[in-house]
Design a protein around this motif. Structure first.
Motif, mmCIF file in Angstrom:
data_model
loop_
_atom_site.group_PDB
_atom_site.id
_atom_site.type_symbol
_atom_site.label_atom_id
_atom_site.label_comp_id
_atom_site.label_asym_id
_atom_site.label_seq_id
_atom_site.Cartn_x
_atom_site.Cartn_y
_atom_site.Cartn_z
ATOM 1 N N VAL A 188 0.858 -1.185 0.000
ATOM 2 C CA VAL A 188 0.000 0.000 0.000
ATOM 3 C C VAL A 188 0.893 1.234 0.000
ATOM 4 C CG1 VAL A 188 -1.750 1.300 1.261
ATOM 5 C CG2 VAL A 188 -1.822 -1.206 1.228
ATOM 6 N N ASP A 189 0.677 2.140 -0.946
ATOM 7 C CA ASP A 189 1.502 3.352 -0.961
ATOM 8 C C ASP A 189 0.711 4.616 -0.666
ATOM 9 O OD1 ASP A 189 0.211 4.112 -3.313
ATOM 10 O OD2 ASP A 189 2.027 4.228 -4.518
ATOM 11 N N THR A 190 -0.632 4.512 -0.639
ATOM 12 C CA THR A 190 -1.478 5.647 -0.279
ATOM 13 C C THR A 190 -2.649 5.114 0.536
ATOM 14 O OG1 THR A 190 -0.906 6.788 -2.350
ATOM 15 C CG2 THR A 190 -2.833 7.594 -1.138
ATOM 16 N N VAL A 191 -2.930 5.775 1.643
ATOM 17 C CA VAL A 191 -3.990 5.272 2.514
ATOM 18 C C VAL A 191 -4.776 6.446 3.082
ATOM 19 C CG1 VAL A 191 -2.445 5.167 4.517
ATOM 20 C CG2 VAL A 191 -4.490 3.748 4.479
ATOM 21 N N CYS A 192 -6.108 6.319 3.065
ATOM 22 C CA CYS A 192 -6.991 7.277 3.715
ATOM 23 C C CYS A 192 -7.277 6.737 5.111
ATOM 24 C CB CYS A 192 -8.287 7.458 2.928
ATOM 25 S SG CYS A 192 -8.065 8.159 1.274
ATOM 26 N N VAL A 193 -6.632 7.317 6.109
ATOM 27 C CA VAL A 193 -6.805 6.851 7.480
ATOM 28 C C VAL A 193 -8.013 7.550 8.087
ATOM 29 C CG1 VAL A 193 -4.366 6.324 7.759
ATOM 30 C CG2 VAL A 193 -5.223 8.579 8.449
ATOM 31 N N SER A 194 -8.790 6.805 8.836
ATOM 32 C CA SER A 194 -10.031 7.330 9.395
ATOM 33 C C SER A 194 -9.850 7.663 10.866
ATOM 34 C CB SER A 194 -11.158 6.307 9.220
ATOM 35 O OG SER A 194 -12.361 6.804 9.749
ATOM 36 N N LEU A 195 -10.007 8.940 11.208
ATOM 37 C CA LEU A 195 -10.055 9.336 12.606
ATOM 38 C C LEU A 195 -11.458 9.027 13.116
ATOM 39 C CD1 LEU A 195 -8.285 12.835 12.474
ATOM 40 C CD2 LEU A 195 -7.255 10.559 12.558
ATOM 41 N N TYR A 196 -11.533 8.282 14.203
ATOM 42 C CA TYR A 196 -12.850 7.832 14.665
ATOM 43 C C TYR A 196 -12.892 7.733 16.184
ATOM 44 C CZ TYR A 196 -16.568 4.491 15.795
ATOM 45 O OH TYR A 196 -17.647 3.858 16.371
ATOM 46 N N TYR A 219 -16.338 14.682 22.173
ATOM 47 C CA TYR A 219 -15.783 13.935 21.043
ATOM 48 C C TYR A 219 -14.733 14.756 20.293
ATOM 49 C CZ TYR A 219 -19.512 10.347 21.277
ATOM 50 O OH TYR A 219 -20.340 9.329 21.643
ATOM 51 N N PHE A 220 -14.924 16.060 20.233
ATOM 52 C CA PHE A 220 -13.997 16.885 19.457
ATOM 53 C C PHE A 220 -12.604 16.878 20.069
ATOM 54 C CE2 PHE A 220 -12.163 20.961 17.971
ATOM 55 C CZ PHE A 220 -12.251 20.738 16.602
ATOM 56 N N ALA A 221 -12.516 16.930 21.384
ATOM 57 C CA ALA A 221 -11.212 16.853 22.038
ATOM 58 C C ALA A 221 -10.533 15.526 21.735
ATOM 59 C CB ALA A 221 -11.377 17.036 23.552
ATOM 60 N N ASP A 222 -11.320 14.440 21.695
ATOM 61 C CA ASP A 222 -10.772 13.128 21.369
ATOM 62 C C ASP A 222 -10.285 13.099 19.919
ATOM 63 O OD1 ASP A 222 -10.594 10.435 22.789
ATOM 64 O OD2 ASP A 222 -11.430 9.826 20.858
ATOM 65 N N LEU A 223 -11.029 13.743 19.031
ATOM 66 C CA LEU A 223 -10.620 13.841 17.628
ATOM 67 C C LEU A 223 -9.267 14.526 17.509
ATOM 68 C CD1 LEU A 223 -11.415 13.628 14.543
ATOM 69 C CD2 LEU A 223 -12.257 15.977 14.806
ATOM 70 N N LEU A 224 -9.063 15.604 18.228
ATOM 71 C CA LEU A 224 -7.793 16.329 18.176
ATOM 72 C C LEU A 224 -6.636 15.463 18.661
ATOM 73 C CD1 LEU A 224 -8.882 19.870 19.441
ATOM 74 C CD2 LEU A 224 -8.557 19.095 17.077
ATOM 75 N N LEU A 225 -6.885 14.642 19.674
ATOM 76 C CA LEU A 225 -5.856 13.719 20.149
ATOM 77 C C LEU A 225 -5.475 12.720 19.060
ATOM 78 C CD1 LEU A 225 -6.898 12.791 23.823
ATOM 79 C CD2 LEU A 225 -4.782 13.914 23.107
ATOM 80 N N GLN A 226 -6.475 12.204 18.342
ATOM 81 C CA GLN A 226 -6.200 11.238 17.276
ATOM 82 C C GLN A 226 -5.447 11.885 16.121
ATOM 83 O OE1 GLN A 226 -9.255 8.520 16.009
ATOM 84 N NE2 GLN A 226 -10.302 8.604 17.980
ATOM 85 N N TYR A 227 -5.828 13.096 15.772
ATOM 86 C CA TYR A 227 -5.122 13.838 14.723
ATOM 87 C C TYR A 227 -3.655 14.020 15.112
ATOM 88 C CZ TYR A 227 -4.088 17.907 11.694
ATOM 89 O OH TYR A 227 -3.536 18.793 10.784
ATOM 90 N N ASP A 228 -3.408 14.397 16.349
ATOM 91 C CA ASP A 228 -2.037 14.583 16.827
ATOM 92 C C ASP A 228 -1.277 13.261 16.856
ATOM 93 O OD1 ASP A 228 0.033 16.342 18.103
ATOM 94 O OD2 ASP A 228 -0.240 14.912 19.740
ATOM 95 N N PHE A 229 -1.984 12.154 17.114
ATOM 96 C CA PHE A 229 -1.357 10.834 17.153
ATOM 97 C C PHE A 229 -0.640 10.548 15.834
ATOM 98 C CE2 PHE A 229 -1.511 6.111 17.246
ATOM 99 C CZ PHE A 229 -1.006 5.886 18.526
ATOM 100 N N TYR A 230 -1.267 10.879 14.709
ATOM 101 C CA TYR A 230 -0.634 10.671 13.410
ATOM 102 C C TYR A 230 0.514 11.648 13.175
ATOM 103 C CZ TYR A 230 -3.990 7.258 11.711
ATOM 104 O OH TYR A 230 -4.734 6.123 11.536
ATOM 105 N N ARG A 231 0.393 12.862 13.652
ATOM 106 C CA ARG A 231 1.414 13.876 13.403
ATOM 107 C C ARG A 231 2.715 13.568 14.137
ATOM 108 N NH1 ARG A 231 -0.907 19.890 12.970
ATOM 109 N NH2 ARG A 231 1.055 20.000 11.826
ATOM 110 N N GLN A 232 2.638 12.838 15.246
ATOM 111 C CA GLN A 232 3.828 12.597 16.067
ATOM 112 C C GLN A 232 4.926 11.836 15.328
ATOM 113 O OE1 GLN A 232 2.627 10.793 19.820
ATOM 114 N NE2 GLN A 232 0.848 12.142 19.891
ATOM 115 N N LEU A 233 4.558 10.848 14.519
ATOM 116 C CA LEU A 233 5.563 10.046 13.807
ATOM 117 C C LEU A 233 5.588 10.362 12.309
ATOM 118 C CD1 LEU A 233 5.235 6.536 15.514
ATOM 119 C CD2 LEU A 233 6.758 8.440 16.093
ATOM 120 N N ASP A 234 4.991 11.476 11.923
ATOM 121 C CA ASP A 234 4.964 11.888 10.525
ATOM 122 C C ASP A 234 6.393 12.087 10.008
ATOM 123 O OD1 ASP A 234 4.160 12.873 8.048
ATOM 124 O OD2 ASP A 234 3.927 14.925 8.797
ATOM 125 N N GLY A 235 6.786 11.295 9.024
ATOM 126 C CA GLY A 235 8.110 11.422 8.418
ATOM 127 C C GLY A 235 9.218 10.654 9.102
#
Length: 482
Positions: A75-83, A124-140
């Motif tokens: 897989v070289d492109t993935v749409c990850v779902s924040l949920y 739920y919105f605060a939880d969403l922000l945590l999940q968004y940040d989860f991906y950003r932490q290891l970005d790159g």
């Protein structure tokens, strides 16, 4: 390590590791140590016990779409779902708190601390922000998989995906492009069984549209009432005895829901977010189609997207008969799946359907009951991949009968790690190359005798699979992810 250039339009790599991160403070830390349960790169292939449990109960305790498995699967492109999981999965009719916690943790595999957090969820919105940040932490961040240097990179447009591919030749780093998506508008802090605050809801959608990595699409509805849009029945099995989907079921849009939808589609500064119509009730879907026919929206070229879905084999909601009985018979005729009329509409809009890999969705109970069994892996793979081919075969039949080219609107939307019962034999993203191979066999056998109304629909079996797993997705992104 060669990439197969596969695209998955819907999966949940963070669901389990993010849940496990709640064992420590601060919560939501994406571990750079791949051995940790809280690392999105942790390789967790299913054991024999895991497979037996999945086969007997439909429960998936192992990780299906961690980034190591995605890498190994090409897989070289993935749409990850924040949920952010709706609390009504866990705060349900089961009375005994200990049993409730144990059952929820066992079924979802996200950890007891995460279960506790969801039970008390008020934002739920605060939880969403945590999940968004989860991906950003290891970005790159670069890891080694099979002796190769690999990483994932969040992207804002298809042009950035192309840049990554060009850089790969010189850097010799295999990169998975990550597109953010969201499942369920309850993330705006609705669906908590109290009156939503309109100003807060509209501020939250405005904030999401201004993220650095704006979601490409958002699934409007999900499993429970979100005060914005009615949902379709989606739960099956024993969970239906405890989790009540009744409120808002099969209803349409609310006034606040229309306001959110219009703000999503507003393309000011090129920041449109596409609505994903999966999980919407039949009534809400019809209302959305009518909305797109309004003069102010008709010329906006808004494609329909079903990030992870299946056909139900029926002509339309108003005429629920099998117009094509031969291909419709094996399918699951439920309203969360899509009618022939909707598939035609999607194709004409330049849209795309990501075909999901949940056996309970893509095939009827009778089909599953009579699908051949075997002790040999290659035979299991042949029989179970046939369930997915049934979906492809029905779509080609419907669109060809309508005089349309049929092979440019299908893609992959696995829903891996989304609490699904995946095709037996194709347990994780690592097995996607095998799924492609077996699907090509079905396509080859079908094409030997197929008769088409549209001559252009006669293409090679290898091209069919390449389109579903890669080409169609890339073309859709090039036109719409801008």
């Amino acid at each position: 390590m060669n990439s197969n250039n596969y695209i998955d339009f819907h999966c949940h790599p963070s669901l389990k590791p993010f849940g496990k991160s709640f064992r420590k403070t601060p919560v939501g830390q994406n571990s750079a140590d791949r051995r940790r349960n809280s690392s999105i790169w942790r390789y967790d292939p299913p054991s024999v016990f895991d497979k037996a449990l999945n086969y007997l109960s439909g429960l998936t305790k192992f990780s299906q779409s961690n980034f190591t498995a995605l890498t190994l699967g090409g897989v070289d492109t993935v749409c990850v779902s924040l949920y952010p999981l709706e609390k009504w999965f866990i705060r349900n009719k089961m009375k005994n708190e200990l049993i409730l916690d144990l059952a929820s943790n066992f079924a979802l595999g996200i950890g007891a601390k995460r279960i506790d957090h969801i039970q008390e969820m008020q934002d739920y919105f605060a939880d969403l922000l945590l999940q968004y940040d989860f991906y950003r932490q290891l970005d790159g961040k670069v890891f080694r998989v099979g002796g190769n240097r690999v990483r994932y990179k969040l992207v804002r447009s298809y042009d950035e995906i192309l840049e990554l591919r060009e850089q790969a030749d010189s850097s010799r780093i295999r990169t998975i492009a990550v597109i953010i998506s969201i499942e369920g508008l309850h993330v705006l802090n609705t669906g908590l069984r109290k009156e939503p605050v309109e100003a807060e809801v509209l501020q939250n959608i405005r904030a999401i549209k201004n993220w650095e990595y704006r979601p490409f699409f958002i699934t409007v509805a999900h499993h429970f009432w979100n005060d914005l849009c009615g949902h379709a029945p989606s739960l099956t099995g024993v969970i239906t005895k405890y989790a009540d989907q009744g409120e808002g079921l099969d209803t349409g849009f609310t006034p606040l829901g229309w306001k959110v939808l219009e703000r999503m589609l507003d393309n000011d500064k090129g920041r449109r977010i596409l609505p994903d119509i999966k999980h919407m009730s039949v009534r809400a879907r019809q209302e959305y189609y009518e909305f797109l026919e309004r003069p102010e929206w008709k010329g906006k070229n808004i494609p329909l997207i079903i990030s992870h879905g299946a056909c139900n084999g029926l002509r339309s909601a108003s005429d629920p008969v099998q117009a094509h009985p031969l291909t419709a018979a094996p399918l699951n005729p439920v309203t969360i799946n899509f009618y022939d009329e909707e598939i035609i509409r999607l194709a004409r809009s330049g849209g795309i359907i990501g075909l999901q890999l949940d056996e309970r969705r893509i095939a009827s109970k009778d089909t599953l009951k009579h699908t051949k069994k075997s002790l040999y892996r290659h035979k299991i793979m042949h029989y179970r991949s046939g369930l997915l081919w049934n979906q492809v075969r029905h779509i080609i039949t419907v669109l060809d009968a309508e005089g349309l080219f049929a092979w440019d609107c299908m893609a992959l939307g696995s829903d891996f790690d989304g609490i699904i019962d995946s095709l037996n034999g194709f347990w994780t993203a690592e097995e996607l190359p095998f799924l492609a191979d077996f699907l090509e066999r079905h396509a080859f056998n079908y094409m030997k005798e197929a008769v088409f109304k549209v001559p252009e629909n006669r293409i090679g079996a290898d091209e069919i699979v390449q389109r579903i797993f890669s080409t169609n997705g890339h073309e859709f992104l090039s036109k719409n992810f801008i």
